[in-house]
Design a protein around this motif. Structure first.
Motif, short mmCIF file in Angstrom:
data_model
loop_
_atom_site.label_atom_id
_atom_site.label_comp_id
_atom_site.label_asym_id
_atom_site.label_seq_id
_atom_site.Cartn_x
_atom_site.Cartn_y
_atom_site.Cartn_z
N VAL A 16 0.84 -1.20 0.00
CA VAL A 16 0.00 0.00 0.00
C VAL A 16 0.87 1.25 0.00
O VAL A 16 0.63 2.20 -0.75
N ASP A 17 1.93 1.24 0.80
CA ASP A 17 2.80 2.43 0.86
C ASP A 17 3.53 2.67 -0.45
O ASP A 17 3.78 3.82 -0.83
N GLU A 18 3.86 1.59 -1.16
CA GLU A 18 4.49 1.78 -2.48
C GLU A 18 3.51 2.44 -3.45
O GLU A 18 3.88 3.33 -4.21
N GLN A 19 2.25 1.99 -3.39
CA GLN A 19 1.23 2.62 -4.26
C GLN A 19 1.01 4.07 -3.88
O GLN A 19 0.84 4.92 -4.75
N ILE A 20 1.00 4.34 -2.58
CA ILE A 20 0.81 5.73 -2.13
C ILE A 20 1.93 6.61 -2.67
O ILE A 20 1.69 7.71 -3.15
N THR A 151 -8.07 14.36 -13.31
CA THR A 151 -7.07 13.32 -13.03
C THR A 151 -6.60 13.41 -11.59
O THR A 151 -6.53 12.40 -10.88
N ILE A 152 -6.30 14.63 -11.15
CA ILE A 152 -5.81 14.81 -9.77
C ILE A 152 -6.88 14.36 -8.77
O ILE A 152 -6.58 13.66 -7.81
N THR A 153 -8.13 14.74 -9.03
CA THR A 153 -9.22 14.33 -8.12
C THR A 153 -9.31 12.81 -8.06
O THR A 153 -9.45 12.24 -6.97
N ASP A 154 -9.23 12.16 -9.24
CA ASP A 154 -9.28 10.69 -9.26
C ASP A 154 -8.14 10.10 -8.43
O ASP A 154 -8.35 9.20 -7.63
N LEU A 155 -6.95 10.63 -8.67
CA LEU A 155 -5.78 10.11 -7.95
C LEU A 155 -5.93 10.34 -6.45
O LEU A 155 -5.57 9.48 -5.64
N GLU A 156 -6.48 11.50 -6.09
CA GLU A 156 -6.66 11.80 -4.66
C GLU A 156 -7.68 10.87 -4.01
O GLU A 156 -7.53 10.49 -2.85
N GLU A 157 -8.70 10.50 -4.79
CA GLU A 157 -9.69 9.54 -4.26
C GLU A 157 -9.02 8.19 -4.00
O GLU A 157 -9.23 7.58 -2.96
N GLN A 158 -8.20 7.77 -4.98
CA GLN A 158 -7.47 6.51 -4.78
C GLN A 158 -6.57 6.59 -3.55
O GLN A 158 -6.44 5.64 -2.79
N LEU A 159 -5.97 7.77 -3.42
CA LEU A 159 -5.07 7.99 -2.29
C LEU A 159 -5.82 7.88 -0.96
O LEU A 159 -5.33 7.27 -0.01
N THR A 160 -7.01 8.46 -0.91
CA THR A 160 -7.81 8.38 0.32
C THR A 160 -8.11 6.93 0.67
O THR A 160 -7.96 6.51 1.83
N SER A 161 -8.49 6.15 -0.34
CA SER A 161 -8.82 4.75 -0.06
C SER A 161 -7.57 3.98 0.37
O SER A 161 -7.63 3.13 1.26
N LEU A 162 -6.43 4.31 -0.26
CA LEU A 162 -5.18 3.64 0.15
C LEU A 162 -4.80 4.02 1.59
O LEU A 162 -4.31 3.18 2.34
N ARG A 163 -5.06 5.27 1.95
CA ARG A 163 -4.72 5.70 3.32
C ARG A 163 -5.59 4.97 4.33
O ARG A 163 -5.14 4.66 5.44
N GLU A 164 -6.84 4.70 3.94
CA GLU A 164 -7.71 3.92 4.83
C GLU A 164 -7.18 2.50 4.99
O GLU A 164 -7.13 1.96 6.10
N GLN A 165 -6.76 1.90 3.85
CA GLN A 165 -6.19 0.54 3.91
C GLN A 165 -4.95 0.54 4.80
O GLN A 165 -4.70 -0.41 5.54
N ARG A 166 -4.18 1.60 4.66
CA ARG A 166 -2.95 1.73 5.44
C ARG A 166 -3.28 1.77 6.94
O ARG A 166 -2.65 1.07 7.75
N GLN A 167 -4.26 2.58 7.32
CA GLN A 167 -4.67 2.68 8.72
C GLN A 167 -5.13 1.33 9.24
O GLN A 167 -4.78 0.91 10.34
N ALA A 168 -5.92 0.65 8.40
CA ALA A 168 -6.45 -0.66 8.80
C ALA A 168 -5.32 -1.65 9.06
O ALA A 168 -5.32 -2.36 10.07
N ALA A 169 -4.33 -1.65 8.14
CA ALA A 169 -3.20 -2.58 8.31
C ALA A 169 -2.41 -2.20 9.57
O ALA A 169 -2.04 -3.08 10.36
#
Ligand SMILES: [Zn+2]
Length: 262
Positions: A16-20, A151-169
């Protein structure tokens, strides 16, 4: 949670951190493109306003010179009248000198007005060029802003979801380990390494045999004495399995270390 389960979660966190990181780089790249155009527009705006000021100033000076020229014309007329009405040579000489001096002054002013006219024209050309370039850039910006912002908004949405996954892990892993993880990530860019055969896959250095033997039991995470990454043992993946080496500087190239082969 067993160490094996923790390893699994830790590997998810690393992925997840690599994707972030990739997303964050992508976003700043897109922002950079927009910023560059916007910066050029703002430079042009400064140039335009400076040109406008200097044109206004030159126009004002030119107006004053034209006024002066008109007055000189009147004065020359009066001097010529005096010359015609001169009653003796002294008056004639004085009037002639006046006409001559005023004539020279008028030529000077005339020359200055022409020079100022050329300069103003040049400034107007510059101004027109800057204005054309500015509208071109603004049109380009308006065209790309929408796409890039999307594009930036899309990427930021993905980023938000990745940050949630990160918190969960993170919440599933021991907090002490996570504090080490965050510190290493900030300092080294990657926090985790593993070993299949006694070589740290983060720095490619041979681990002390005692440490490696302990690690084979997978009872806890260790620290690589060389790169200080969080390190653990996993069996080498069989061909066909996905071999993703978290934090590896030279992806899985174990033979790169001379100690590993000797
Ligand atoms: Zn290491």
């Amino acid at each position: 949670m067993s160490i094996a389960k923790q390893i699994e979660t830790l590997e998810q966190l690393v992925a997840v951190d690599e994707q972030i990181k990739q997303l964050t780089d992508g976003i700043s790249g897109h922002r950079g493109e927009l910023d560059q155009v916007a910066e050029e527009v703002s430079i042009l705006e400064g140039q335009i306003s400076a040109d406008q000021n200097s044109i206004a100033e030159m126009d004002k000076t030119r107006g004053e010179l034209v006024q002066e020229l008109r007055q000189l014309g009147d004065q020359i007329g009066r001097s010529r009248d005096r010359l015609q009405r001169a009653r003796n040579s002294r008056e004639t000489n004085a009037a002639e000198r006046e006409v001559k001096e005023l004539g020279e002054l008028r030529r000077d002013r005339d020359h200055e007005i022409k020079k100022l006219g050329d300069l103003t024209e040049q400034a107007r050309d510059n101004l027109a060029q800057a204005e054309t370039r500015k509208s071109e850039l603004e049109a380009r910006l308006a065209g790309s802003i929408e796409g890039t912002t999307k594009t930036i908004t899309d990427l930021e949405e993905q980023l938000t979801s990745l940050r949630e996954q990160r918190q969960a892990a993170k919440s599933k892993l021991p907090s002490l380990l996570m504090r080490r993880y965050e510190r290493l990530l900030e300092r080294r860019g990657s926090a985790v390494a593993k070993t299949h055969d006694g070589t740290c896959l983060g720095c490619n250095v041979q681990l002390p045999p005692m440490l490696y033997t302990q690690m084979l039991q997978q009872t806890r995470f260790e620290e690589c004495p060389m790169c200080h990454r969080i390190i653990y043992y996993t069996p080498k993946p069989q061909p066909g399995e996905d071999a993703v080496e978290p934090g590896a500087e030279e992806a899985g190239d174990e033979a790169a270390s001379p100690e590993a082969t000797s």
